[in-house]
Design an enzyme around this catalytic site. Structure first.
Site, short mmCIF file in Angstrom:
data_model
loop_
_atom_site.label_atom_id
_atom_site.label_comp_id
_atom_site.label_asym_id
_atom_site.label_seq_id
_atom_site.Cartn_x
_atom_site.Cartn_y
_atom_site.Cartn_z
N GLY A 38 34.55 36.56 36.01
CA GLY A 38 33.33 36.50 36.83
C GLY A 38 33.28 37.69 37.40
N ARG A 70 30.52 31.10 35.84
CA ARG A 70 30.48 32.01 36.65
C ARG A 70 30.61 33.24 36.06
NH1 ARG A 70 34.98 29.42 35.96
NH2 ARG A 70 37.02 30.68 35.75
N LYS A 83 35.78 38.27 24.88
CA LYS A 83 35.23 38.59 26.21
C LYS A 83 34.55 40.16 26.12
CE LYS A 83 36.70 35.27 29.11
NZ LYS A 83 37.51 35.04 30.74
N THR A 131 49.04 42.83 36.14
CA THR A 131 48.12 43.95 35.73
C THR A 131 47.56 44.67 37.23
OG1 THR A 131 47.53 42.65 34.07
CG2 THR A 131 46.06 44.36 34.52
N CYS A 173 50.23 48.05 49.27
CA CYS A 173 50.30 48.06 50.99
C CYS A 173 49.90 46.80 51.29
CB CYS A 173 49.46 49.26 51.53
SG CYS A 173 50.24 50.91 51.16
N CYS A 185 41.86 31.31 39.82
CA CYS A 185 40.84 30.51 39.87
C CYS A 185 41.02 28.88 38.94
CB CYS A 185 39.35 31.05 39.21
SG CYS A 185 38.73 32.30 40.31
N CYS A 241 55.92 51.16 51.56
CA CYS A 241 55.45 50.62 50.23
C CYS A 241 56.12 51.19 49.29
CB CYS A 241 53.82 50.99 50.30
SG CYS A 241 53.13 50.58 48.64
#
Ligand code: ZN
Length: 247
Positions: A38, A70, A83, A131, A173, A185, A241
Protein backbone atom coordinates in the site's frame (compact mmCIF):
# COMPACT_ATOMS: atom_id res chain seq x y z
CA UNK A 1 15.75 17.33 -20.63
CA UNK A 2 14.10 17.50 -24.05
CA UNK A 3 10.91 19.38 -24.92
CA UNK A 4 8.69 16.39 -24.08
CA UNK A 5 10.19 16.17 -20.58
CA UNK A 6 9.94 19.93 -20.03
CA UNK A 7 6.26 19.83 -20.99
CA UNK A 8 5.54 16.77 -18.82
CA UNK A 9 7.16 18.28 -15.74
CA UNK A 10 6.14 21.90 -16.40
CA UNK A 11 3.82 22.17 -13.36
CA UNK A 12 6.72 21.33 -11.06
CA UNK A 13 9.23 23.47 -12.90
CA UNK A 14 6.85 26.41 -12.43
CA UNK A 15 7.41 26.27 -8.66
CA UNK A 16 10.08 28.87 -7.87
CA UNK A 17 11.57 26.80 -5.01
CA UNK A 18 11.84 23.77 -7.29
CA UNK A 19 12.34 25.02 -10.83
CA UNK A 20 14.42 23.57 -13.64
CA UNK A 21 17.30 22.72 -11.29
CA UNK A 22 15.02 20.71 -9.01
CA UNK A 23 13.67 18.74 -11.96
CA UNK A 24 17.17 18.09 -13.28
CA UNK A 25 18.10 16.66 -9.89
CA UNK A 26 15.07 14.33 -9.96
CA UNK A 27 15.86 13.13 -13.46
CA UNK A 28 19.44 12.32 -12.40
CA UNK A 29 18.37 10.54 -9.17
CA UNK A 30 18.09 6.89 -8.24
CA UNK A 31 15.73 5.81 -5.46
CA UNK A 32 15.14 2.42 -3.88
CA UNK A 33 11.51 1.66 -2.96
CA UNK A 34 11.32 -1.23 -0.54
CA UNK A 35 7.94 -2.96 -0.50
CA UNK A 36 5.32 -2.57 -3.25
CA UNK A 37 2.31 -2.85 -0.98
CA UNK A 38 0.00 0.00 0.00
CA UNK A 39 2.68 2.51 0.95
CA UNK A 40 5.08 1.49 -1.83
CA UNK A 41 2.32 1.71 -4.46
CA UNK A 42 1.62 5.35 -3.62
CA UNK A 43 5.33 6.20 -3.25
CA UNK A 44 6.35 4.57 -6.53
CA UNK A 45 3.45 6.02 -8.56
CA UNK A 46 4.20 9.57 -7.38
CA UNK A 47 7.98 9.27 -7.77
CA UNK A 48 7.52 7.94 -11.32
CA UNK A 49 4.96 10.59 -12.23
CA UNK A 50 7.22 13.34 -10.83
CA UNK A 51 10.11 12.11 -12.96
CA UNK A 52 12.66 10.46 -10.66
CA UNK A 53 15.07 9.06 -13.26
CA UNK A 54 15.69 5.59 -11.83
CA UNK A 55 13.45 3.59 -9.53
CA UNK A 56 14.65 0.37 -8.02
CA UNK A 57 11.66 -1.66 -6.79
CA UNK A 58 12.27 -4.42 -4.25
CA UNK A 59 9.65 -6.96 -3.08
CA UNK A 60 9.53 -10.76 -3.21
CA UNK A 61 5.76 -11.02 -2.73
CA UNK A 62 3.00 -11.73 -5.25
CA UNK A 63 -0.27 -9.84 -5.70
CA UNK A 64 -3.13 -11.32 -3.69
CA UNK A 65 -6.79 -10.36 -4.09
CA UNK A 66 -6.87 -8.94 -0.52
CA UNK A 67 -4.12 -6.48 -1.55
CA UNK A 68 -6.23 -4.70 -4.18
CA UNK A 69 -8.29 -2.75 -1.62
CA UNK A 70 -5.29 -0.46 -0.96
CA UNK A 71 -2.27 -1.42 -3.11
CA UNK A 72 -3.16 0.75 -6.07
CA UNK A 73 -0.18 -0.07 -8.28
CA UNK A 74 -1.77 -3.49 -8.93
CA UNK A 75 -4.98 -4.46 -10.72
CA UNK A 76 -7.31 -7.46 -10.82
CA UNK A 77 -5.39 -8.83 -13.82
CA UNK A 78 -2.16 -8.86 -11.73
CA UNK A 79 -3.38 -11.33 -9.08
CA UNK A 80 -0.68 -14.02 -8.74
CA UNK A 81 1.96 -11.87 -10.46
CA UNK A 82 5.12 -10.65 -8.73
CA UNK A 83 4.39 -7.24 -7.20
CA UNK A 84 7.59 -5.73 -8.61
CA UNK A 85 6.62 -6.82 -12.16
CA UNK A 86 3.07 -5.58 -11.80
CA UNK A 87 4.24 -2.23 -10.37
CA UNK A 88 7.03 -1.86 -12.96
CA UNK A 89 4.53 -2.29 -15.81
CA UNK A 90 2.20 0.28 -14.25
CA UNK A 91 5.00 2.82 -13.71
CA UNK A 92 6.33 2.42 -17.27
CA UNK A 93 2.83 2.99 -18.61
CA UNK A 94 2.53 6.10 -16.43
CA UNK A 95 5.90 7.58 -17.39
CA UNK A 96 8.07 6.00 -20.10
CA UNK A 97 10.89 8.47 -19.32
CA UNK A 98 11.58 6.70 -16.02
CA UNK A 99 13.90 3.71 -15.82
CA UNK A 100 12.30 1.08 -13.58
CA UNK A 101 14.33 -1.85 -12.22
CA UNK A 102 12.28 -4.62 -10.55
CA UNK A 103 14.08 -6.85 -8.04
CA UNK A 104 12.01 -9.81 -6.76
CA UNK A 105 14.07 -10.66 -3.69
CA UNK A 106 13.94 -10.45 0.05
CA UNK A 107 17.24 -8.68 0.67
CA UNK A 108 19.53 -9.50 3.55
CA UNK A 109 21.74 -6.99 5.37
CA UNK A 110 24.73 -7.26 3.01
CA UNK A 111 22.64 -6.85 -0.15
CA UNK A 112 20.78 -3.88 1.33
CA UNK A 113 24.06 -2.34 2.38
CA UNK A 114 25.43 -2.59 -1.18
CA UNK A 115 22.27 -1.11 -2.69
CA UNK A 116 22.17 1.73 -0.15
CA UNK A 117 25.53 2.84 -1.52
CA UNK A 118 24.11 3.06 -5.05
CA UNK A 119 20.99 5.17 -4.45
CA UNK A 120 20.26 8.73 -3.34
CA UNK A 121 17.36 7.90 -1.03
CA UNK A 122 15.97 4.72 0.57
CA UNK A 123 12.18 4.62 0.91
CA UNK A 124 10.85 2.01 3.29
CA UNK A 125 7.27 0.81 2.99
CA UNK A 126 7.86 -2.81 3.88
CA UNK A 127 5.70 -4.94 6.17
CA UNK A 128 8.20 -6.53 8.55
CA UNK A 129 10.49 -5.24 11.24
CA UNK A 130 13.49 -7.41 10.43
CA UNK A 131 13.75 -5.67 7.03
CA UNK A 132 13.04 -2.26 8.56
CA UNK A 133 15.97 -2.62 10.95
CA UNK A 134 18.21 -3.95 8.16
CA UNK A 135 17.35 -0.93 5.96
CA UNK A 136 18.10 1.38 8.88
CA UNK A 137 21.50 -0.27 9.38
CA UNK A 138 22.28 0.09 5.65
CA UNK A 139 21.22 3.76 5.74
CA UNK A 140 23.56 4.40 8.69
CA UNK A 141 26.46 2.44 7.16
CA UNK A 142 26.26 4.31 3.83
CA UNK A 143 25.01 7.69 5.05
CA UNK A 144 22.01 7.39 2.72
CA UNK A 145 18.83 9.25 3.80
CA UNK A 146 15.92 6.99 4.77
CA UNK A 147 12.26 7.94 4.38
CA UNK A 148 10.32 5.57 6.58
CA UNK A 149 6.54 5.17 6.63
CA UNK A 150 4.01 2.92 8.29
CA UNK A 151 0.24 2.65 8.48
CA UNK A 152 -1.90 0.40 10.59
CA UNK A 153 -5.57 0.55 11.65
CA UNK A 154 -6.25 4.34 11.69
CA UNK A 155 -2.70 5.44 12.48
CA UNK A 156 0.02 6.44 10.07
CA UNK A 157 3.46 7.90 10.52
CA UNK A 158 6.33 9.23 8.43
CA UNK A 159 9.87 10.07 9.45
CA UNK A 160 12.96 11.18 7.52
CA UNK A 161 16.30 9.96 8.88
CA UNK A 162 19.41 11.77 7.71
CA UNK A 163 22.53 10.03 9.00
CA UNK A 164 25.52 12.31 9.31
CA UNK A 165 23.54 15.42 10.22
CA UNK A 166 23.99 16.85 13.76
CA UNK A 167 22.14 14.85 16.45
CA UNK A 168 20.70 12.55 13.79
CA UNK A 169 18.42 9.89 15.23
CA UNK A 170 17.67 6.61 13.46
CA UNK A 171 14.77 4.18 13.07
CA UNK A 172 16.10 2.05 15.91
CA UNK A 173 16.02 5.08 18.28
CA UNK A 174 12.28 5.27 17.50
CA UNK A 175 11.65 1.56 18.17
CA UNK A 176 14.09 0.30 20.79
CA UNK A 177 11.91 -2.75 21.45
CA UNK A 178 11.32 -4.84 18.33
CA UNK A 179 8.86 -7.29 19.90
CA UNK A 180 6.46 -4.53 20.90
CA UNK A 181 5.77 -3.34 17.38
CA UNK A 182 5.61 -6.54 15.36
CA UNK A 183 2.15 -6.12 13.86
CA UNK A 184 1.00 -6.08 10.25
CA UNK A 185 -2.11 -5.04 8.31
CA UNK A 186 -2.80 -8.72 7.64
CA UNK A 187 -3.88 -9.12 11.26
CA UNK A 188 -5.15 -5.69 12.23
CA UNK A 189 -6.80 -4.04 9.21
CA UNK A 190 -6.35 -0.64 7.60
CA UNK A 191 -8.70 1.73 5.76
CA UNK A 192 -7.67 2.01 2.10
CA UNK A 193 -6.72 5.70 1.70
CA UNK A 194 -4.57 5.85 4.85
CA UNK A 195 -1.69 4.03 3.12
CA UNK A 196 -2.08 6.45 0.20
CA UNK A 197 -1.90 9.50 2.50
CA UNK A 198 1.24 8.22 4.21
CA UNK A 199 2.83 6.97 0.96
CA UNK A 200 2.17 10.34 -0.69
CA UNK A 201 3.90 12.15 2.20
CA UNK A 202 6.85 9.76 1.88
CA UNK A 203 7.04 10.58 -1.86
CA UNK A 204 6.86 14.31 -1.10
CA UNK A 205 9.68 14.15 1.45
CA UNK A 206 11.76 12.09 -1.00
CA UNK A 207 11.30 14.67 -3.78
CA UNK A 208 12.32 17.46 -1.40
CA UNK A 209 15.45 15.57 -0.35
CA UNK A 210 16.38 14.95 -4.00
CA UNK A 211 15.74 18.56 -5.02
CA UNK A 212 17.87 19.87 -2.15
CA UNK A 213 14.90 21.51 -0.40
CA UNK A 214 14.54 21.57 3.36
CA UNK A 215 13.51 18.10 4.58
CA UNK A 216 14.82 17.93 8.14
CA UNK A 217 15.46 14.56 9.71
CA UNK A 218 14.29 13.34 13.11
CA UNK A 219 10.77 14.76 13.03
CA UNK A 220 8.05 12.18 13.44
CA UNK A 221 4.87 13.13 11.62
CA UNK A 222 1.87 11.13 12.86
CA UNK A 223 -1.65 11.05 11.46
CA UNK A 224 -4.71 9.83 13.32
CA UNK A 225 -7.17 9.20 10.51
CA UNK A 226 -10.13 8.51 12.81
CA UNK A 227 -9.73 11.85 14.63
CA UNK A 228 -8.45 13.62 11.50
CA UNK A 229 -5.43 14.98 13.35
CA UNK A 230 -1.75 15.43 12.40
CA UNK A 231 0.95 15.69 15.04
CA UNK A 232 4.64 16.42 14.79
CA UNK A 233 7.15 15.33 17.40
CA UNK A 234 10.87 15.79 17.68
CA UNK A 235 12.59 12.42 17.65
CA UNK A 236 15.51 12.40 20.05
CA UNK A 237 18.62 10.44 19.42
CA UNK A 238 18.99 7.57 21.89
CA UNK A 239 22.63 7.62 23.08
CA UNK A 240 22.26 3.92 23.97
CA UNK A 241 20.79 2.96 20.57
CA UNK A 242 22.40 -0.29 19.37
CA UNK A 243 22.27 0.91 15.75
CA UNK A 244 23.53 4.52 15.91
CA UNK A 245 24.55 5.08 19.57
CA UNK A 246 28.23 4.40 19.01
CA UNK A 247 28.55 6.78 16.07
ZN1 ZN B 1 19.52 5.09 16.63
Amino acid sequence: MDDAALLRYSRQILLPQFGYDGQERLVAARVLVLGLGGLGSAVALYLAAAGVGQLLLVDDDRVDRTNLQRQIAHTEADVGRLKVDSAAARLRALNPLVNVEPLAQRLDGAALDALAGQVDVLVDGCDNFATRFAVNAASLARGTPLVSGSAIRWQGQVCVFRPGTPDASCYHCLYPDIEEVAEACAHTGVLAPLVGVIGAVQALQTLKLLAGLDAPGGRLLSYDALQGRWRQARLRRDPACPACGGR
